[in-house]
Every structure is written in C-alpha cells, then in structure tokens.
Design a protein around this motif. Structure first.
Motif, PDB file in Angstrom:
ATOM      1  N   TYR A 239       9.619  -1.777  11.231  1.00 24.44           N
ATOM      2  CA  TYR A 239       9.919  -3.194  11.445  1.00 24.44           C
ATOM      3  C   TYR A 239       8.785  -3.867  12.209  1.00 24.44           C
ATOM      4  N   ASP A 240       8.574  -5.152  11.928  1.00 26.34           N
ATOM      5  CA  ASP A 240       7.590  -5.922  12.686  1.00 26.34           C
ATOM      6  C   ASP A 240       8.262  -6.543  13.910  1.00 26.34           C
ATOM      7  N   GLU A 241       7.526  -7.343  14.642  1.00 27.63           N
ATOM      8  CA  GLU A 241       8.058  -7.929  15.885  1.00 27.63           C
ATOM      9  C   GLU A 241       9.207  -8.896  15.655  1.00 27.63           C
TER      10      GLU A 241
ATOM     11  N   LYS B 159       0.852  -1.182   0.000  1.00 25.28           N
ATOM     12  CA  LYS B 159       0.000   0.000   0.000  1.00 25.28           C
ATOM     13  C   LYS B 159       0.891   1.237   0.000  1.00 25.28           C
ATOM     14  N   VAL B 160       0.527   2.218  -0.817  1.00 24.90           N
ATOM     15  CA  VAL B 160       1.250   3.481  -0.883  1.00 24.90           C
ATOM     16  C   VAL B 160       0.282   4.592  -0.492  1.00 24.90           C
ATOM     17  N   LEU B 161       0.699   5.438   0.454  1.00 22.03           N
ATOM     18  CA  LEU B 161      -0.142   6.530   0.930  1.00 22.03           C
ATOM     19  C   LEU B 161       0.679   7.810   0.926  1.00 22.03           C
ATOM     20  N   TYR B 162       0.094   8.876   0.390  1.00 22.60           N
ATOM     21  CA  TYR B 162       0.751  10.185   0.438  1.00 22.60           C
ATOM     22  C   TYR B 162      -0.170  11.154   1.170  1.00 22.60           C
ATOM     23  N   ASP B 163       0.362  11.806   2.197  1.00 24.56           N
ATOM     24  CA  ASP B 163      -0.368  12.808   2.970  1.00 24.56           C
ATOM     25  C   ASP B 163       0.153  14.183   2.547  1.00 24.56           C
ATOM     26  N   PRO B 164      -0.580  14.901   1.669  1.00 25.08           N
ATOM     27  CA  PRO B 164      -0.083  16.188   1.174  1.00 25.08           C
ATOM     28  C   PRO B 164      -0.025  17.275   2.252  1.00 25.08           C
ATOM     29  N   ASP B 165      -0.866  17.191   3.264  1.00 25.65           N
ATOM     30  CA  ASP B 165      -0.843  18.196   4.331  1.00 25.65           C
ATOM     31  C   ASP B 165       0.435  18.110   5.150  1.00 25.65           C
ATOM     32  N   ARG B 166       0.925  16.886   5.365  1.00 23.06           N
ATOM     33  CA  ARG B 166       2.146  16.681   6.152  1.00 23.06           C
ATOM     34  C   ARG B 166       3.354  16.376   5.275  1.00 23.06           C
ATOM     35  N   ASP B 167       3.119  16.209   3.947  1.00 25.55           N
ATOM     36  CA  ASP B 167       4.174  15.901   2.971  1.00 25.55           C
ATOM     37  C   ASP B 167       4.950  14.644   3.361  1.00 25.55           C
ATOM     38  N   ILE B 168       4.169  13.587   3.659  1.00 23.93           N
ATOM     39  CA  ILE B 168       4.741  12.296   4.048  1.00 23.93           C
ATOM     40  C   ILE B 168       4.269  11.231   3.080  1.00 23.93           C
ATOM     41  N   LEU B 169       5.213  10.437   2.567  1.00 26.05           N
ATOM     42  CA  LEU B 169       4.922   9.298   1.705  1.00 26.05           C
ATOM     43  C   LEU B 169       5.201   8.033   2.501  1.00 26.05           C
ATOM     44  N   GLN B 170       4.196   7.170   2.620  1.00 25.22           N
ATOM     45  CA  GLN B 170       4.356   5.909   3.346  1.00 25.22           C
ATOM     46  C   GLN B 170       4.128   4.744   2.391  1.00 25.22           C
ATOM     47  N   ILE B 171       5.043   3.792   2.419  1.00 21.74           N
ATOM     48  CA  ILE B 171       4.919   2.576   1.624  1.00 21.74           C
ATOM     49  C   ILE B 171       4.908   1.407   2.597  1.00 21.74           C
ATOM     50  N   SER B 172       3.799   0.679   2.624  1.00 23.90           N
ATOM     51  CA  SER B 172       3.679  -0.503   3.484  1.00 23.90           C
ATOM     52  C   SER B 172       3.878  -1.736   2.619  1.00 23.90           C
ATOM     53  N   PHE B 173       4.856  -2.562   2.977  1.00 23.69           N
ATOM     54  CA  PHE B 173       5.163  -3.763   2.211  1.00 23.69           C
ATOM     55  C   PHE B 173       4.296  -4.949   2.617  1.00 23.69           C
ATOM     56  N   ARG B 174       3.883  -4.951   3.864  1.00 20.91           N
ATOM     57  CA  ARG B 174       3.019  -6.027   4.369  1.00 20.91           C
ATOM     58  C   ARG B 174       2.169  -5.484   5.496  1.00 20.91           C
ATOM     59  N   SER B 175       1.062  -6.149   5.731  1.00 22.93           N
ATOM     60  CA  SER B 175       0.143  -5.726   6.779  1.00 22.93           C
ATOM     61  C   SER B 175       0.552  -6.383   8.089  1.00 22.93           C
ATOM     62  N   ALA B 176       1.181  -5.617   8.946  1.00 25.09           N
ATOM     63  CA  ALA B 176       1.622  -6.116  10.253  1.00 25.09           C
ATOM     64  C   ALA B 176       1.758  -4.918  11.187  1.00 25.09           C
ATOM     65  N   SER B 177       1.763  -5.186  12.470  1.00 24.07           N
ATOM     66  CA  SER B 177       1.944  -4.120  13.455  1.00 24.07           C
ATOM     67  C   SER B 177       3.387  -3.641  13.446  1.00 24.07           C
ATOM     68  N   ILE B 178       3.543  -2.324  13.496  1.00 23.70           N
ATOM     69  CA  ILE B 178       4.886  -1.743  13.560  1.00 23.70           C
ATOM     70  C   ILE B 178       5.365  -1.815  15.002  1.00 23.70           C
ATOM     71  N   GLU B 179       6.481  -2.503  15.214  1.00 24.09           N
ATOM     72  CA  GLU B 179       7.031  -2.657  16.560  1.00 24.09           C
ATOM     73  C   GLU B 179       8.218  -1.736  16.805  1.00 24.09           C
ATOM     74  N   GLU B 180       8.871  -1.317  15.715  1.00 24.58           N
ATOM     75  CA  GLU B 180      10.059  -0.479  15.861  1.00 24.58           C
ATOM     76  C   GLU B 180      10.250   0.328  14.581  1.00 24.58           C
ATOM     77  N   THR B 181      10.840   1.505  14.712  1.00 25.88           N
ATOM     78  CA  THR B 181      11.186   2.308  13.546  1.00 25.88           C
ATOM     79  C   THR B 181      12.637   2.754  13.681  1.00 25.88           C
ATOM     80  N   ALA B 182      13.268   3.025  12.536  1.00 24.29           N
ATOM     81  CA  ALA B 182      14.649   3.498  12.546  1.00 24.29           C
ATOM     82  C   ALA B 182      14.844   4.451  11.377  1.00 24.29           C
ATOM     83  N   GLN B 183      15.408   5.622  11.672  1.00 24.52           N
ATOM     84  CA  GLN B 183      15.727   6.571  10.611  1.00 24.52           C
ATOM     85  C   GLN B 183      17.073   6.155  10.024  1.00 24.52           C
ATOM     86  N   ILE B 184      17.084   5.776   8.741  1.00 25.75           N
ATOM     87  CA  ILE B 184      18.318   5.283   8.121  1.00 25.75           C
ATOM     88  C   ILE B 184      19.162   6.405   7.534  1.00 25.75           C
ATOM     89  N   THR B 185      18.530   7.487   7.194  1.00 21.63           N
ATOM     90  CA  THR B 185      19.167   8.719   6.741  1.00 21.63           C
ATOM     91  C   THR B 185      18.100   9.796   6.924  1.00 21.63           C
TER      92      THR B 185
END
Length: 77
Positions: free
Chosen positions: A35-37, A2-28
């Motif tokens: 990341y999932d569990e 799923k690809v979602l773009y929020d123009p108000d916040r200027d955020i593009l999100q790409i979900s590769f699979r449907s799962a709960s997000i357990e952790e995030t990491a800024q790579i750059t």
C-alpha cells in the motif's frame, strides 16, 4: 506496471504503480499486498511463486475483454 520474478527466492512481485511502499498486509498465506501512503494498493507479492503460479518465469500479456464469467467476490472473515 512492472512484473519481477526472483528465482533464487521464488518470489513474484507485481507493481501496479511507482510509489513508495508505506505498508504491507498478508491477505492469505503467501500473498502480500503493498500500500502507498494514501492506503491504495500498489503491488502484490507472491512467495513460493512456483507452487502458486503455472510459470512464474514467463508472462503473457494480452489486450482483451476481461473475464466477467466468474463468481462474485466475497469477504473473508
């Protein structure tokens, strides 16, 4: 996927699979992996997307051969 773009916040999100997000990491700056569990990457978030993506409000989806004519990835320190 799923690809979602929020123009108000200027955020593009790409979900590769449907799962709960357990952790995030800024790579750059502006690129955040979700990341999932089990530690698998399940999504990518791009902040200030209009500055990093040609047209965040549209998408072209093609079935085609992957681009293998590019440099090999390297590990950043």
């Amino acid at each position: 996927m799923k690809v979602l773009y929020d123009p108000d916040r200027d955020i593009l999100q790409i979900s590769f699979r449907s799962a709960s997000i357990e952790e995030t990491a800024q790579i750059t700056p502006g690129f955040i992996l979700d990341y999932d569990e089990d530690g698998r990457i399940i999504g990518l978030e791009i902040t200030n997307a209009s500055q990093k993506v040609d047209a965040p409000h549209s998408i072209l989806y093609q079935l085609n051969r992957a681009n293998d004519n590019k440099p090999l990835p390297h590990t950043r320190k």
